[in-house]
Design a protein around this motif. Structure first.
Motif, mmCIF file in Angstrom:
data_model
loop_
_atom_site.group_PDB
_atom_site.id
_atom_site.type_symbol
_atom_site.label_atom_id
_atom_site.label_comp_id
_atom_site.label_asym_id
_atom_site.label_seq_id
_atom_site.Cartn_x
_atom_site.Cartn_y
_atom_site.Cartn_z
ATOM 1 N N LYS A 53 9.236 36.159 -77.624
ATOM 2 C CA LYS A 53 7.808 36.080 -77.308
ATOM 3 C C LYS A 53 7.202 34.908 -78.062
ATOM 4 O O LYS A 53 7.606 34.614 -79.188
ATOM 5 C CB LYS A 53 7.080 37.362 -77.712
ATOM 6 N N SER A 54 6.221 34.258 -77.420
ATOM 7 C CA SER A 54 5.566 33.140 -78.087
ATOM 8 C C SER A 54 4.115 33.017 -77.641
ATOM 9 O O SER A 54 3.723 33.548 -76.600
ATOM 10 C CB SER A 54 6.309 31.828 -77.806
ATOM 11 N N LEU A 55 3.366 32.298 -78.449
ATOM 12 C CA LEU A 55 1.994 31.912 -78.126
ATOM 13 C C LEU A 55 1.994 30.402 -77.951
ATOM 14 O O LEU A 55 2.499 29.671 -78.809
ATOM 15 C CB LEU A 55 1.033 32.318 -79.241
ATOM 16 N N GLY A 56 1.425 29.933 -76.841
ATOM 17 C CA GLY A 56 1.386 28.510 -76.567
ATOM 18 C C GLY A 56 0.002 27.934 -76.793
ATOM 19 O O GLY A 56 -1.003 28.623 -76.616
ATOM 20 N N TYR A 57 -0.028 26.664 -77.154
ATOM 21 C CA TYR A 57 -1.292 25.963 -77.377
ATOM 22 C C TYR A 57 -1.083 24.473 -77.139
ATOM 23 O O TYR A 57 0.041 23.988 -77.093
ATOM 24 C CB TYR A 57 -1.823 26.245 -78.789
ATOM 25 N N GLU A 58 -2.182 23.741 -76.968
ATOM 26 C CA GLU A 58 -2.140 22.303 -76.723
ATOM 27 C C GLU A 58 -2.623 21.545 -77.948
ATOM 28 O O GLU A 58 -3.574 21.958 -78.603
ATOM 29 C CB GLU A 58 -3.044 21.941 -75.543
ATOM 30 N N THR A 59 -1.936 20.442 -78.246
ATOM 31 C CA THR A 59 -2.373 19.531 -79.303
ATOM 32 C C THR A 59 -2.553 18.150 -78.683
ATOM 33 O O THR A 59 -2.217 17.938 -77.513
ATOM 34 C CB THR A 59 -1.329 19.444 -80.440
#
Length: 93
Positions: free
Chosen positions: A13-19
């Motif tokens: 499981k993971s949490l994704g985000y944008e940089t």
């Protein structure tokens, strides 16, 4: 925006985000062996725990411990296996 990802019947499981540099995910891998495919280059850093990785074109598993990272080229696949829960940061570039 934060995205939630779940793979292999919830064992990864993971949490994704944008940089500014691109997409990243922070996640947990449960004990087991998993094969991942890549669309983009991936840089994977083990935050806590340890795993073994079988990288594209490699014949031997590589041990990766907390603080170590490895890179996987775009449009390839790699395997990871672990005997303990392992936390990671994956950067897609």
């Amino acid at each position: 925006m934060i995205t939630e990802n779940q793979y292999f019947d919830g064992n990864v499981k993971s949490l994704g985000y944008e940089t500014a540099e691109g997409k990243s995910t922070v996640g947990i891998i449960n004990p087991g062996e998993y094969t991942f495919g890549t669309d983009q280059k991936e840089i994977m850093l083990v935050i806590e725990g340890k795993l073994e990785a079988l990288l594209p074109d490699a014949n031997e598993w590589q041990s990766i411990k907390a603080g170590d990272k490895f890179e996987v080229p775009a449009n390839s696949s790699f395997k990871v296996k672990t005997t303990i829960q392992t936390a990671y940061l994956c950067q897609y570039r």
